[in-house]
Motif scaffolding. Structure first.
Motif, short mmCIF file in Angstrom:
data_model
loop_
_atom_site.label_atom_id
_atom_site.label_comp_id
_atom_site.label_asym_id
_atom_site.label_seq_id
_atom_site.Cartn_x
_atom_site.Cartn_y
_atom_site.Cartn_z
N ILE A 36 0.84 -1.21 0.00
CA ILE A 36 0.00 0.00 0.00
C ILE A 36 0.87 1.25 0.00
O ILE A 36 0.61 2.21 -0.73
N GLU A 37 1.93 1.23 0.80
CA GLU A 37 2.83 2.38 0.87
C GLU A 37 3.52 2.62 -0.47
O GLU A 37 3.68 3.76 -0.92
N GLU A 38 3.92 1.52 -1.12
CA GLU A 38 4.56 1.65 -2.44
C GLU A 38 3.59 2.23 -3.46
O GLU A 38 3.97 3.05 -4.31
N ALA A 39 2.34 1.78 -3.37
CA ALA A 39 1.33 2.29 -4.30
C ALA A 39 1.08 3.78 -4.07
O ALA A 39 0.92 4.55 -5.03
N LYS A 40 1.04 4.22 -2.80
CA LYS A 40 0.86 5.64 -2.49
C LYS A 40 2.01 6.46 -3.05
O LYS A 40 1.82 7.55 -3.59
N ASN A 41 3.23 5.93 -2.92
CA ASN A 41 4.39 6.63 -3.46
C ASN A 41 4.31 6.75 -4.97
O ASN A 41 4.70 7.76 -5.55
N GLU A 42 3.80 5.70 -5.61
CA GLU A 42 3.65 5.73 -7.06
C GLU A 42 2.62 6.78 -7.48
O GLU A 42 2.81 7.51 -8.47
N VAL A 43 1.53 6.89 -6.72
CA VAL A 43 0.52 7.91 -7.00
C VAL A 43 1.12 9.30 -6.87
O VAL A 43 0.92 10.17 -7.71
N ALA A 44 1.89 9.51 -5.80
CA ALA A 44 2.53 10.81 -5.59
C ALA A 44 3.49 11.14 -6.73
O ALA A 44 3.56 12.29 -7.18
N ARG A 45 4.22 10.13 -7.21
CA ARG A 45 5.14 10.34 -8.31
C ARG A 45 4.41 10.73 -9.59
O ARG A 45 4.81 11.64 -10.32
N LEU A 46 3.31 10.03 -9.86
CA LEU A 46 2.52 10.33 -11.06
C LEU A 46 1.92 11.73 -10.99
O LEU A 46 1.89 12.46 -11.99
N LYS A 47 1.45 12.11 -9.82
CA LYS A 47 0.90 13.46 -9.66
C LYS A 47 1.97 14.52 -9.91
O LYS A 47 1.70 15.56 -10.53
N ASP A 48 3.19 14.24 -9.42
CA ASP A 48 4.28 15.18 -9.62
C ASP A 48 4.63 15.30 -11.10
O ASP A 48 4.93 16.38 -11.60
N GLU A 49 4.60 14.17 -11.83
CA GLU A 49 4.88 14.20 -13.27
C GLU A 49 3.84 15.03 -14.01
O GLU A 49 4.17 15.79 -14.93
N ILE A 50 2.58 14.87 -13.61
CA ILE A 50 1.50 15.64 -14.24
C ILE A 50 1.70 17.12 -13.99
O ILE A 50 1.55 17.96 -14.89
N LYS A 51 2.06 17.47 -12.74
CA LYS A 51 2.28 18.87 -12.38
C LYS A 51 3.42 19.46 -13.19
O LYS A 51 3.35 20.60 -13.69
N GLN A 52 4.51 18.69 -13.36
CA GLN A 52 5.65 19.17 -14.13
C GLN A 52 5.30 19.36 -15.60
O GLN A 52 5.74 20.32 -16.24
N ALA A 53 4.50 18.43 -16.13
CA ALA A 53 4.09 18.54 -17.53
C ALA A 53 3.24 19.78 -17.76
O ALA A 53 3.37 20.47 -18.78
N ARG A 54 2.36 20.09 -16.80
CA ARG A 54 1.53 21.28 -16.92
C ARG A 54 2.38 22.54 -16.82
O ARG A 54 2.17 23.51 -17.56
N THR A 55 3.37 22.53 -15.91
CA THR A 55 4.22 23.70 -15.72
C THR A 55 4.99 24.03 -16.99
O THR A 55 5.18 25.20 -17.32
N LYS A 56 5.45 23.00 -17.71
CA LYS A 56 6.21 23.23 -18.94
C LYS A 56 5.39 23.96 -19.99
O LYS A 56 5.93 24.73 -20.79
N THR A 57 4.09 23.71 -20.01
CA THR A 57 3.23 24.36 -21.03
C THR A 57 2.86 25.78 -20.64
O THR A 57 2.42 26.55 -21.49
N MET A 58 3.04 26.15 -19.37
CA MET A 58 2.68 27.50 -18.91
C MET A 58 3.88 28.44 -19.08
O MET A 58 4.50 28.87 -18.12
N ASP A 59 4.21 28.73 -20.34
CA ASP A 59 5.39 29.52 -20.64
C ASP A 59 5.11 31.01 -20.77
O ASP A 59 6.02 31.81 -20.90
N LYS A 60 3.84 31.40 -20.74
CA LYS A 60 3.47 32.81 -20.85
C LYS A 60 2.33 33.13 -19.90
O LYS A 60 1.53 32.26 -19.55
N THR A 61 2.27 34.40 -19.48
CA THR A 61 1.13 34.84 -18.67
C THR A 61 -0.02 35.24 -19.60
O THR A 61 0.17 35.41 -20.81
N MET A 62 -1.19 35.38 -19.02
CA MET A 62 -2.33 35.82 -19.80
C MET A 62 -2.08 37.20 -20.41
O MET A 62 -2.46 37.47 -21.56
N ALA A 63 -1.40 38.07 -19.67
CA ALA A 63 -1.09 39.41 -20.18
C ALA A 63 -0.18 39.35 -21.39
O ALA A 63 -0.34 40.11 -22.35
N ASP A 64 0.79 38.42 -21.38
CA ASP A 64 1.70 38.26 -22.52
C ASP A 64 0.93 37.87 -23.78
O ASP A 64 1.13 38.43 -24.85
N VAL A 65 0.05 36.90 -23.64
CA VAL A 65 -0.71 36.40 -24.78
C VAL A 65 -1.68 37.47 -25.28
O VAL A 65 -1.81 37.70 -26.48
#
Length: 381
Positions: A36-65
């Motif tokens: 169970i602990e290993e599975a929780k760690n895997e979920v946390a890792r996947l969430k972190d990957e998703i967050k990083q992928a979203r951050t990469k696409t946020m290269d401009k502010t709304m004002a810039d666009v």
């Protein structure tokens, strides 16, 4: 993809029950805890990957666009926008209000135990409905024909009133009972259907005529505080909860189709952007946020260091250029949705003398109504 995460978590929750039903060849309790602990760690890792992928696409502010095609048109602000009407008649805190489809009438609910229908132009009271319970938290006006109003609160009921048939009676046309917690928000889809949200963590779609539950929407992990129906597709609605999440639901499937997180405290209010592709939220974390369903993420955040209180209600101007928010510190602030999110477009000059509990822009987009614990409603234009 976010959805495999939810399936993954559900599997975690049933691991122990599965283990208890197996014979002696099943893994020991210690081994199960490790898995169970290993599975929780895997979920946390996947969430972190998703967050990083979203951050990469946020290269401009709304004002810039927004500035790519040149300068933006100046926002109309005070002194052009000023107080036009004050609606006096409640003797208790105003908790909710809603415009009618004609952009002239509105309904307000107060803890004086009255539901009042007003003509915002003349300030006349068109109807005053005494409620069985004074602990009201929400109200709504049916938009298409304007014959029905609804309200609810700590009585756990959604009471629907027909203004034509019962102008002076306290008896509701229909009382919708199924929630196990207080009613936090109600919104008409049409004359026959209404959506409600509740402190029992659920939302319900009702048939008003029969009083029957058509569908129940489950998924939030805390009190659901607000809901809003998509202005371009009434089969889709958004909800905000104290679990800090905003969820997009599809009435046809009865399921959640998107979950948006990011807020650090309760979400008190949600409202769709006029084109139906995005929505705004207001939270106790002192921020308003703009989420776009097409990119499945936050596209703007409205706050600054001087704001230390929560947001009670949000709405958009007709064009969507402004996100207007009511605050616990008695203020109403308009944010430019095409800005970087730190600069206010304007704020109303001393709008109320107590907490701003509700606000809404009328369907025509030419007036804003604010309601407060000072027992007043005010019309701004």
């Amino acid at each position: 993809n976010i959805f495999p995460l939810s399936r993954f978590l559900r599997k975690l929750n049933i691991l122990k029950s599965i283990a208890s039903q197996q014979d002696g060849t099943m893994a020991s309790e210690e081994e199960l805890e490790v898995r169970i602990e290993e599975a929780k760690n895997e979920v946390a890792r996947l969430k972190d990957e998703i967050k990083q992928a979203r951050t990469k696409t946020m290269d401009k502010t709304m004002a810039d666009v927004a500035g790519l095609k040149g300068g933006l048109k100046e926002v109309r602000k005070p002194p052009s926008v000023k107080l036009r009407r004050t609606l006096k008649g409640h003797f208790g805190k105003v908790y909710a209000m809603g415009w009618a489809g004609d952009s002239q009438s509105l309904v307000s609910a107060s803890q004086d135990g009255k539901l009042i229908v007003w003509n915002a132009q003349t300030t006349n009271k068109l109807n005053a409905v005494p409620l069985r319970s004074s602990w009201v938290m929400t109200c709504a006006f049916e938009q298409k024909k304007g014959n029905l109003v609804a309200c609810g609160g700590l009585d756990n009921l959604c009471s629907v009133y027909n203004l034509n048939q019962q102008p002076q009676q306290s008896k509701a046309m229909k009382e919708l009972a199924a929630h196990d917690g207080y009613l936090s928000c109600c919104r008409f889809i049409d004359e026959t259907r209404i959506l409600t949200s509740s402190g029992d963590s659920s939302l319900i779609l009702w048939d008003i005529t029969s009083g029957e539950v058509l569908k129940t929407f489950l998924g939030h992990k805390g009190d659901v505080m607000s809901l809003a129906i998509n202005p371009t597709d009434s089969n889709v609605f958004v909800s905000g909860s104290v679990d800090r999440e905003a969820k997009i639901w599809d009435i046809r499937s009865g399921k959640c189709v998107q979950t948006h997180d990011g807020h650090e405290s309760d979400i008190n209010s949600v409202q769709f952007f006029p084109d139906g592709n995005a929505f705004g939220t207001g939270s106790d974390d002192s921020t308003c946020r703009l989420f776009d369903m097409r990119c499945y993420g936050e596209v703007n955040r409205f706050w600054n260091d001087s704001i230390m209180c929560g947001i009670t209600s949000v709405d958009f101007s007709k064009s969507g250029r402004l996100l207007i928010a009511g605050y616990d510190d008695y203020n109403v602030i308009a944010w430019d949705t095409l800005s970087s999110g730190k600069q206010q477009a304007f704020r109303l000059n001393q709008p109320h003398e107590n907490r701003v509990s509700c606000l809404s822009v009328n369907p025509k987009g030419d007036a804003l109504c604010t309601g407060s614990w000072d027992a007043l409603l005010k019309i701004w234009a």
